[in-house]
Design a protein around this motif. Structure first.
Motif, PDB file in Angstrom:
ATOM      1  N   MET A 184       0.866  -1.138  -0.044  1.00 53.55           N
ATOM      2  CA  MET A 184       0.064  -0.047  -0.075  1.00 53.55           C
ATOM      3  C   MET A 184       0.919   1.218  -0.025  1.00 53.55           C
ATOM      4  SD  MET A 184      -3.151  -1.205   2.419  1.00 53.55           S
ATOM      5  CE  MET A 184      -3.926   0.371   2.490  1.00 53.55           C
ATOM      6  N   CYS A 185       1.784   1.193   0.617  1.00 47.96           N
ATOM      7  CA  CYS A 185       2.937   2.280   0.787  1.00 47.96           C
ATOM      8  C   CYS A 185       3.622   2.428  -0.563  1.00 47.96           C
ATOM      9  CB  CYS A 185       3.788   2.383   1.910  1.00 47.96           C
ATOM     10  SG  CYS A 185       3.232   2.538   3.613  1.00 47.96           S
ATOM     11  N   ASN A 211      -7.107  -6.899  12.723  1.00 48.60           N
ATOM     12  CA  ASN A 211      -7.819  -5.677  12.947  1.00 48.60           C
ATOM     13  C   ASN A 211      -7.027  -4.586  12.180  1.00 48.60           C
ATOM     14  OD1 ASN A 211      -9.312  -7.443  14.596  1.00 48.60           O
ATOM     15  ND2 ASN A 211      -8.361  -6.903  16.567  1.00 48.60           N
ATOM     16  N   ILE A 212      -6.136  -4.775  11.488  1.00 46.96           N
ATOM     17  CA  ILE A 212      -5.729  -3.486  10.832  1.00 46.96           C
ATOM     18  C   ILE A 212      -6.656  -2.927   9.860  1.00 46.96           C
ATOM     19  CG2 ILE A 212      -4.089  -2.483   9.097  1.00 46.96           C
ATOM     20  CD1 ILE A 212      -2.085  -4.467  10.220  1.00 46.96           C
ATOM     21  N   ASP A 213      -6.991  -1.797  10.037  1.00 48.34           N
ATOM     22  CA  ASP A 213      -8.124  -0.850   8.951  1.00 48.34           C
ATOM     23  C   ASP A 213      -7.384  -0.389   7.926  1.00 48.34           C
ATOM     24  OD1 ASP A 213      -9.837   0.725   8.053  1.00 48.34           O
ATOM     25  OD2 ASP A 213     -10.666   1.563   9.896  1.00 48.34           O
ATOM     26  N   VAL A 246      -5.955   3.136   6.602  1.00 46.98           N
ATOM     27  CA  VAL A 246      -4.554   3.082   6.120  1.00 46.98           C
ATOM     28  C   VAL A 246      -4.358   3.847   4.960  1.00 46.98           C
ATOM     29  CG1 VAL A 246      -2.295   2.061   5.839  1.00 46.98           C
ATOM     30  CG2 VAL A 246      -3.658   1.515   7.961  1.00 46.98           C
ATOM     31  N   ARG A 247      -5.173   3.316   3.946  1.00 50.83           N
ATOM     32  CA  ARG A 247      -4.844   4.165   2.624  1.00 50.83           C
ATOM     33  C   ARG A 247      -5.317   5.306   2.377  1.00 50.83           C
ATOM     34  NH1 ARG A 247      -4.133   1.015  -1.984  1.00 50.83           N
ATOM     35  NH2 ARG A 247      -4.905  -0.946  -1.224  1.00 50.83           N
ATOM     36  N   ASP A 248      -6.331   5.622   3.168  1.00 49.64           N
ATOM     37  CA  ASP A 248      -6.773   7.001   3.182  1.00 49.64           C
ATOM     38  C   ASP A 248      -5.747   7.931   3.648  1.00 49.64           C
ATOM     39  OD1 ASP A 248      -9.172   6.314   1.820  1.00 49.64           O
ATOM     40  OD2 ASP A 248     -10.517   6.435   3.679  1.00 49.64           O
ATOM     41  N   LEU A 249      -5.171   7.438   4.608  1.00 43.15           N
ATOM     42  CA  LEU A 249      -4.135   8.155   5.317  1.00 43.15           C
ATOM     43  C   LEU A 249      -2.892   8.222   4.388  1.00 43.15           C
ATOM     44  CD1 LEU A 249      -4.265   6.741   8.929  1.00 43.15           C
ATOM     45  CD2 LEU A 249      -5.012   8.880   8.636  1.00 43.15           C
ATOM     46  N   LEU A 250      -2.547   7.468   3.775  1.00 45.71           N
ATOM     47  CA  LEU A 250      -1.600   7.328   2.926  1.00 45.71           C
ATOM     48  C   LEU A 250      -1.781   8.304   1.633  1.00 45.71           C
ATOM     49  CD1 LEU A 250      -0.623   3.580   2.701  1.00 45.71           C
ATOM     50  CD2 LEU A 250       0.716   5.406   3.698  1.00 45.71           C
ATOM     51  N   ARG A 251      -2.933   8.329   1.317  1.00 46.22           N
ATOM     52  CA  ARG A 251      -3.265   9.126  -0.095  1.00 46.22           C
ATOM     53  C   ARG A 251      -3.401  10.658   0.725  1.00 46.22           C
ATOM     54  NH1 ARG A 251      -8.187   5.309  -2.500  1.00 46.22           N
ATOM     55  NH2 ARG A 251      -6.706   4.231  -3.591  1.00 46.22           N
ATOM     56  N   ALA A 252      -3.691  10.696   1.735  1.00 42.62           N
ATOM     57  CA  ALA A 252      -3.600  12.334   2.247  1.00 42.62           C
ATOM     58  C   ALA A 252      -2.210  12.791   2.354  1.00 42.62           C
ATOM     59  CB  ALA A 252      -4.524  12.504   3.622  1.00 42.62           C
TER      60      ALA A 252
END
Length: 121
Positions: free
Chosen positions: A30-31, A100-102, A106-112
């Motif tokens: 993802m990163c 339990n990793i959301d 995480v994807r939204d945080l990476l995009r931001a």
């Protein structure tokens, strides 16, 4: 996990507990997909992603959880409501179990994070 001495992220992933390896590989993928223009490095014994020499994202397998380090204060502020129910440290999300990793969060945080540079803590 004690601070890793791995020279690269492949080496790091090879030494993490097997029950966490797939989740950490997914975080790495993802990163790499979302953080265009960032370099992948090892920093402080964990995989990290930097832009212009500044580390903005990292992750690690700790003794009791998986940590996702979100070092951008502006992104944390923008996601305050979504982060409110999470187990958070000053700059990291802690996931006690890999399942339990959301990953959507995480994807939204990476995009931001990737959208523009900002201040790190």
């Amino acid at each position: 996990m004690v601070q890793s001495k791995a020279e690269d992220v492949d080496g790091y992933l090879a030494e993490v507990p097997e029950e966490r390896r797939n989740a950490l590989r997914r975080l790495r993928l993802m990163c790499r997909q979302e953080l265009k223009g960032f370099g992948e490095i090892m920093a402080y014994g964990m995989p990290a992603y930097e832009r212009d020499g500044v580390t903005e994202i990292a992750f690690a397998s700790q003794k009791n959880y998986v940590s996702f380090y979100l070092l951008r204060t502006d992104v944390r502020a923008a996601f305050e409501e979504r982060l409110a129910g999470q187990d958070m440290g000053k700059g990291c999300l802690r996931f006690r179990k890999p399942e339990n990793i959301d990953f959507d969060l995480v994807r939204d945080l990476l995009r931001a994070t990737a959208a523009r540079p900002g201040t790190v803590c």
